[in-house]
Design a protein around this motif. Structure first.
Motif, short mmCIF file in Angstrom:
data_model
loop_
_atom_site.label_atom_id
_atom_site.label_comp_id
_atom_site.label_asym_id
_atom_site.label_seq_id
_atom_site.Cartn_x
_atom_site.Cartn_y
_atom_site.Cartn_z
N VAL A 61 -45.61 -17.54 -34.70
CA VAL A 61 -46.93 -17.59 -34.16
C VAL A 61 -47.09 -16.38 -34.23
CG1 VAL A 61 -47.72 -17.65 -31.72
CG2 VAL A 61 -45.80 -18.75 -32.09
N LYS A 62 -46.38 -15.73 -34.39
CA LYS A 62 -47.11 -13.68 -34.85
C LYS A 62 -47.28 -13.95 -36.39
CE LYS A 62 -45.45 -9.81 -32.79
NZ LYS A 62 -44.43 -9.70 -31.81
N LEU B 138 -15.47 -24.09 -22.76
CA LEU B 138 -16.77 -24.33 -22.26
C LEU B 138 -17.29 -23.12 -21.90
CD1 LEU B 138 -17.72 -27.09 -21.53
CD2 LEU B 138 -17.38 -26.41 -19.27
N TYR B 139 -16.96 -22.12 -21.79
CA TYR B 139 -17.52 -20.71 -21.81
C TYR B 139 -17.83 -20.45 -23.75
CZ TYR B 139 -14.99 -19.04 -17.23
OH TYR B 139 -14.94 -19.09 -16.08
N LEU C 117 -20.20 -19.22 -13.07
CA LEU C 117 -21.20 -19.22 -14.29
C LEU C 117 -22.80 -19.62 -14.40
CD1 LEU C 117 -20.54 -17.49 -17.17
CD2 LEU C 117 -19.70 -19.85 -17.33
N SER D 34 -24.33 -22.03 -27.96
CA SER D 34 -25.90 -23.27 -27.21
C SER D 34 -26.90 -22.82 -26.58
CB SER D 34 -25.39 -24.61 -25.85
OG SER D 34 -25.54 -23.71 -25.18
N ILE D 35 -26.56 -20.75 -26.39
CA ILE D 35 -27.74 -20.33 -25.42
C ILE D 35 -27.98 -19.68 -26.70
CG2 ILE D 35 -28.15 -18.50 -23.76
CD1 ILE D 35 -27.18 -20.16 -21.85
N PHE E 176 -39.50 -19.33 -33.12
CA PHE E 176 -40.89 -19.82 -32.74
C PHE E 176 -41.48 -18.73 -32.72
CE2 PHE E 176 -43.34 -20.04 -28.96
CZ PHE E 176 -44.41 -21.57 -29.24
N ILE E 177 -42.03 -17.54 -31.87
CA ILE E 177 -41.99 -16.41 -31.63
C ILE E 177 -42.42 -15.91 -33.08
CG2 ILE E 177 -42.47 -13.66 -30.77
CD1 ILE E 177 -40.74 -15.36 -28.32
N TYR F 271 -16.82 -22.53 -12.73
CA TYR F 271 -17.89 -22.59 -13.35
C TYR F 271 -19.21 -22.48 -12.61
CZ TYR F 271 -14.69 -24.05 -16.90
OH TYR F 271 -13.38 -24.38 -18.25
N ASN G 223 -32.80 -24.44 -20.21
CA ASN G 223 -31.37 -24.04 -20.89
C ASN G 223 -31.21 -24.22 -18.97
OD1 ASN G 223 -29.84 -23.46 -22.77
ND2 ASN G 223 -32.38 -22.25 -23.39
N PHE H 160 -37.80 -22.38 -22.98
CA PHE H 160 -36.77 -21.62 -23.88
C PHE H 160 -35.51 -21.69 -22.33
CE2 PHE H 160 -33.62 -18.42 -23.95
CZ PHE H 160 -32.40 -18.59 -24.48
N LYS I 292 -52.35 -15.26 -27.98
CA LYS I 292 -50.86 -15.36 -28.88
C LYS I 292 -49.82 -15.27 -27.67
CE LYS I 292 -50.79 -15.33 -33.80
NZ LYS I 292 -51.40 -14.45 -34.70
N LEU J 175 -35.93 -19.81 -30.37
CA LEU J 175 -37.13 -19.45 -29.82
C LEU J 175 -37.69 -17.96 -30.14
CD1 LEU J 175 -38.37 -18.78 -26.87
CD2 LEU J 175 -36.79 -17.09 -26.73
N TYR K 102 -46.40 -17.02 -26.51
CA TYR K 102 -45.26 -16.52 -26.43
C TYR K 102 -45.23 -16.95 -24.95
CZ TYR K 102 -46.72 -13.22 -29.93
OH TYR K 102 -47.20 -13.08 -31.79
N MET L 260 -30.45 -27.96 -18.28
CA MET L 260 -29.18 -27.86 -18.83
C MET L 260 -27.63 -26.93 -17.86
SD MET L 260 -27.46 -27.14 -22.25
CE MET L 260 -26.58 -25.27 -22.07
N ILE M 89 -21.02 -22.75 -23.90
CA ILE M 89 -22.29 -22.04 -23.35
C ILE M 89 -23.16 -21.36 -23.60
CG2 ILE M 89 -23.05 -21.50 -20.73
CD1 ILE M 89 -21.14 -23.54 -19.88
N ILE M 90 -22.13 -20.45 -23.91
CA ILE M 90 -22.77 -18.57 -24.93
C ILE M 90 -22.81 -19.09 -25.96
CG2 ILE M 90 -22.05 -16.61 -25.44
CD1 ILE M 90 -21.65 -16.88 -22.80
N ALA N 82 -30.23 -21.39 -29.23
CA ALA N 82 -31.27 -21.93 -29.23
C ALA N 82 -32.07 -20.91 -28.71
CB ALA N 82 -31.62 -22.53 -26.97
N ALA N 83 -31.34 -19.83 -27.97
CA ALA N 83 -32.64 -18.60 -28.24
C ALA N 83 -33.31 -18.13 -29.69
CB ALA N 83 -31.31 -17.07 -28.08
#
Lengths: 809, 63
Positions: free
Chosen positions: B26-27, B4-5, A221, B11-12, B22-23, A218, A198, A194, A183, B19, A187, A201, B8-9, B15-16
């Motif tokens: 599986v676990k 935008l700041y 950043l 969106s991450i 997903f983990i 930007y 990103n 992931f 597993k 993630l 992971y 992007m 972006i934060i 997405a996290a």
């Protein structure tokens, strides 16, 4: 879908299933077993139906038609006695606190949704069971039960009674199990995916914007965020490559992971430098992309076949425990504790655990699995019995003369062939491995030349050009070419019934030029009866004989019934069966006797046969011949054109004539081969420079399978016992075996083609980078483009070739 | 443009979240048995009546 709706439609009526067993669907040879207006093929099936019926579990029959397994065997009292022993049961329990226990049992018979339903409703049959859950893909049922109310032995007996006999082997349940699909790798893949997404992007603005148009704040950043996201990729996801490269270096070897690690480290260092000095965005997108795609390649290549085991040795074929007769009566003793001079009881269908002397009883030992002999052997009292033989008939008592591990058959496992690890040997010999060594040296040489060139012309460009070169020349495309082609081939092979242990087997398979067959069980299957003396029987006589043998479960009677085909039922008078002698009875006033020579009372001078039928005064003799598997003859003749073929048989050479039709070279037909002889033959062929593929099935082939370059086991039921091997072939698919060989042969060319394409990409990248013109944008285009092309080429090509050979994709 | 700041934060973070999901999947062995769950959901828990009246059942074990 509402489940209740289906009940009315699928509830089978008795008239429809006149000849099929309501439980298992096999043909009913007699109408003796009727219950509830439904017919069954045997008492066992009827019994299962009764149990389910009495516990309100007949929904079992609504989910699938004839969901059961044929129940011809019944359990012998005490067969699972050893499960009462604490030392054994503790090894099987996943958890036990004295009150509750959890055990996971492997049930090979699981095959449909009815099975699942029933196995998850065990608590309704016995209140001691708290709950049970089935892992359908692994065919494992996990039972949670009260130990005070029901013992492990009773749980196993219950499962066996309802038709789901667990396969219990301490080896399979113990820690020696090959590690399950890791597993950790998944992971790592998830994290890399992931971060890669990103980072991509946030790198886009950099690719699209001309220098300076992207607002400064930007750009900063995005770069910082990229850097943060790349940390887990570099330190967590990529750790595999570091570990493997380091392991290689410690053994003073440069493996394929070394240049990858080199590329990763340099990319990372240069990216950090560029970001902090404000020169650019670095190559973090390419780096995480490489890691992600490489991990995908490795994960798909590690396709694991659950419930298939490639590492079994004789221990999983032998029983866990045996019944030993001591002064205190019969006790169960674990196989490992068995000592010389112990007296052991061996029942019908049980295996002789160690070399021994027969003390008493009628021994009729079937050695077909260990030696390849088709005919069971009658052994007189006081004679030697060898470990691995299966007793057929009554109970016998034997005295052990040699410990289990020192027995004739098991000593095969001490041969040095079993001491080498084939999987790692395959990897050492693989093309990728050899290529990677050259690759690394060439790369380092090229880097040195580039550095020298720029040192003479423009020293400021040394660092950018050399680092760019090492980044671009990462052999990831090379590796991807091999791993994607192999994973797709593994998938195609398994769709066509050939299950390989791992991808390294494909390469060995592609180099094979000599195929060795085992006879019994591999190219022959079961037996067929051939009349060899007396006048042939007319239609009436066939019907009479059929009615005599149909109710007997002796293998010969079954073979006879099959030989005659389904016939009309008739009344039989005075039917009787004499154990290991024969059956007799009277039909339409004709006296019929079927059995051995003493039983039918034949006169001397009769031509020798294995088996006789006497109808009044007429005597017909039958000989038992191994039955050639369907499709085998076509397979052999088509393989003949491209491969050297040999046949190794543990059996006598009765069938030499018949087999000469298929094997043109008579010298390669070898009979009376002991397991060790087979191993030696394979070794001899290898010394002559052949790459040997061994196709076998039994324990007697285990040595040859291990010694050969590719050992393939042929199995009628891929979940049954198979000796240790590289691949398992579904016996029903033997007809496509030549096509599979062709596919394996072309696999090398496919990988080479993908290699060439990936090297082209590397050359383009190298040309750009030695000129110190590499930019993040070009790297970002080149990397995914090369990966995509490789994936498309390798999967597309293998699917195309497979289709051309008429294989399922 | 400071939106935008936040975007972006956000969106991450989203997405996290995926993630982590997903983990977790599986676990918790959700990929261990990919066929079983699809069958299991079809079974209802109602107890069906016996096909015939019950007789006392004893497992039959022969010697």
């Amino acid at each position: 879908m509402d489940f209740t709706e289906r009940k009315d439609i699928t509830l089978p009526t008795t008239t429809k299933q006149k000849n099929d067993c309501f439980h298992c669907g096999s043909t009913c040879f007699s109408d003796d077993f009727v219950f509830d207006g439904r017919s069954f093929c045997c008492d066992g099936c009827k019994l299962v139906y009764e149990i389910l019926n009495n516990n309100g579990l007949c929904d079992y029959y609504n989910i699938q038609k004839h969901p059961g397994l044929a129940q011809i065997k019944s359990i012998r009292n005490g067969k699972y006695g050893y499960l009462d022993e604490d030392t054994i049961s503790q090894k099987l329990f996943k958890f036990s606190d004295g009150k509750n226990a959890i055990v996971t049992l492997y049930i090979p018979g699981v095959h449909c949704s009815s099975c699942m339903w029933l196995l998850e409703n065990l608590h309704r049959i016995n209140t001691g069971i708290i709950d049970s859950r089935l892992n359908f893909s692994a065919k494992e049922v996990t039972v949670h039960f009260h130990q005070e109310k029901i013992s492990l032995r009773s749980v196993v007996e219950l499962l066996t009674t309802i038709g789901y006999e667990p396969y219990i082997s301490l080896e399979d349940s113990g820690s020696s199990n090959p590690p399950k699909f890791s597993k950790q790798k998944i992971y790592k893949l998830g994290v890399a995916g992931f971060c890669f997404g990103n980072i991509m992007m946030m790198s886009f603005p950099e690719y699209l914007a001309h220098h300076g148009t992207i607002e400064h704040q930007y750009a900063g950043l995005f770069r910082i965020l990229n850097l943060i996201l790349s940390i887990p990729v570099f330190f967590y996801s990529a750790s595999e490559f570091f570990v493997s490269a380091w392991a290689g270096l410690k053994q003073k070897m440069l493996n394929i992971d070394a240049p990858i690690v080199l590329a990763l480290v340099i990319t990372y260092a240069r990216s950090i430098y560029e970001i902090f000095s404000g020169l650019g965005g670095g190559y973090l997108d390419s780096m995480s992309g490489i890691v992600f795609f490489m991990l995908v390649g490795r994960v798909v290549q590690e396709r694991a076949y659950k419930s298939l085991s490639f590492h079994r040795d004789y221990k999983s074929y032998f029983p866990i425990a045996v019944s030993v007769i001591t002064s205190e009566g019969v006790v169960s003793k674990m196989l490992a504790d068995l000592k010389t001079n112990d007296v052991v009881c061996v029942h019908h269908e049980e295996i002789i655990p160690a070399d021994a002397i027969l003390l008493n009883g009628k021994a009729r030992i079937d050695y077909s699995f260990v030696t390849g002999e088709t005919e069971p052997v009658h052994v007189p009292e006081g004679a030697m019995l060898y470990a691995g033989g299966k007793q057929n008939g009554e109970q016998i008592t034997i005295q052990i003369t040699k410990p289990v591990a020192g027995s004739y058959l098991t000593s095969l496992w001490n041969h040095r062939a079993f001491k080498t690890d084939k999987a790692s040997k395959n990897i050492r010999e693989s093309v990728v491995h050899t290529l990677s060594t050259y690759f690394t040296y060439i790369l380092l040489a090229l880097a040195a030349v580039t550095a020298l060139y720029w040192a003479l012309h423009d020293p400021s460009k040394i660092l950018p050009s050399v680092s760019a070169m090492l980044i671009v020349a990462c052999p990831c495309a090379l590796l991807l070419a091999a791993s994607y082609t192999n994973s797709n081939l593994l998938r195609i092979f398994s769709n066509n019934g050939l299950f390989m242990r791992d991808a390294s087997v494909i390469e060995q398979f592609s180099k094979v030029n000599h195929i060795i067959f085992d006879k019994t069980g591999t190219i022959t299957q079961g037996v067929e009866l051939v009349q060899n003396s007396g006048k042939s029987m007319n239609l009436d006589e066939c019907r009479w004989v059929y009615n005599i043998v149909k109710s007997s479960i002796h293998p010969m009677s079954r073979a006879m019934a099959e030989h005659l085909g389904l016939q009309k039922s008739q009344n039989v008078e005075k039917w009787q069966e004499v154990v290991s002698q024969g059956v007799s009875g009277v039909v339409e006033g004709n006296e019929i006797r079927v059995g051995n020579i003493q039983f039918i009372g034949a006169v001397a001078g009769q031509k020798h046969s294995n088996f006789y039928v006497r109808i009044n005064d007429k005597i017909c003799g039958f000989s038992v011949l191994p039955h050639l598997r369907e499709g085998v003859s076509a397979t052999i003749s088509s393989l003949q054109q491209q491969y050297k073929l040999s046949l190794l048989s543990g059996d006598n050479d009765k069938q030499r004539k018949a087999l000469q039709l298929y094997f043109t070279d008579d010298r390669t037909l070898l009979f009376n081969q002991q397991p060790a002889d087979k191993l030696a033959y394979v070794e001899k062929c290898q010394k002559e420079g052949d790459n040997v593929l061994m196709l076998g099935d039994g324990l007697n082939d285990a040595g040859a399978l291990q010694q050969s370059n590719v050992g393939i086991t042929l199995a009628d039921d891929i979940n049954n016992f198979t000796p240790g091997c590289d691949a398992i072939l579904d016996a029903k698919k033997i007809a496509v075996f030549p096509s599979l060989c062709k596919l394996a042969r072309s696999s090398g060319r496919m990988i080479n083609f993908a290699f060439v394409v990936s090297i082209l990409y590397n050359l383009i990248g190298l040309t750009i980078s030695v000129q110190a013109k590499m930019s993040p944008m070009i790297a970002a285009i080149l990397m995914p483009l090369s990966t995509l092309t490789i994936v498309l080429i390798s999967t597309g090509l293998s699917a195309f070739v497979a289709k051309r050979f008429g294989l399922k994709i | 443009m400071s939106a935008l700041y936040i975007l972006i934060i956000a969106s991450i973070v989203v997405a996290a979240g995926f993630l982590v999901a997903f983990i977790w999947s599986v676990k918790s062995n959700q990929y261990e048995d990919r066929e079983g769950a699809a069958m299991r959901m079809l079974y209802d828990n109602e107890i069906s009546k016996p096909y015939t009246e019950s007789k006392f059942f004893k497992p039959q074990i022969d010697e």
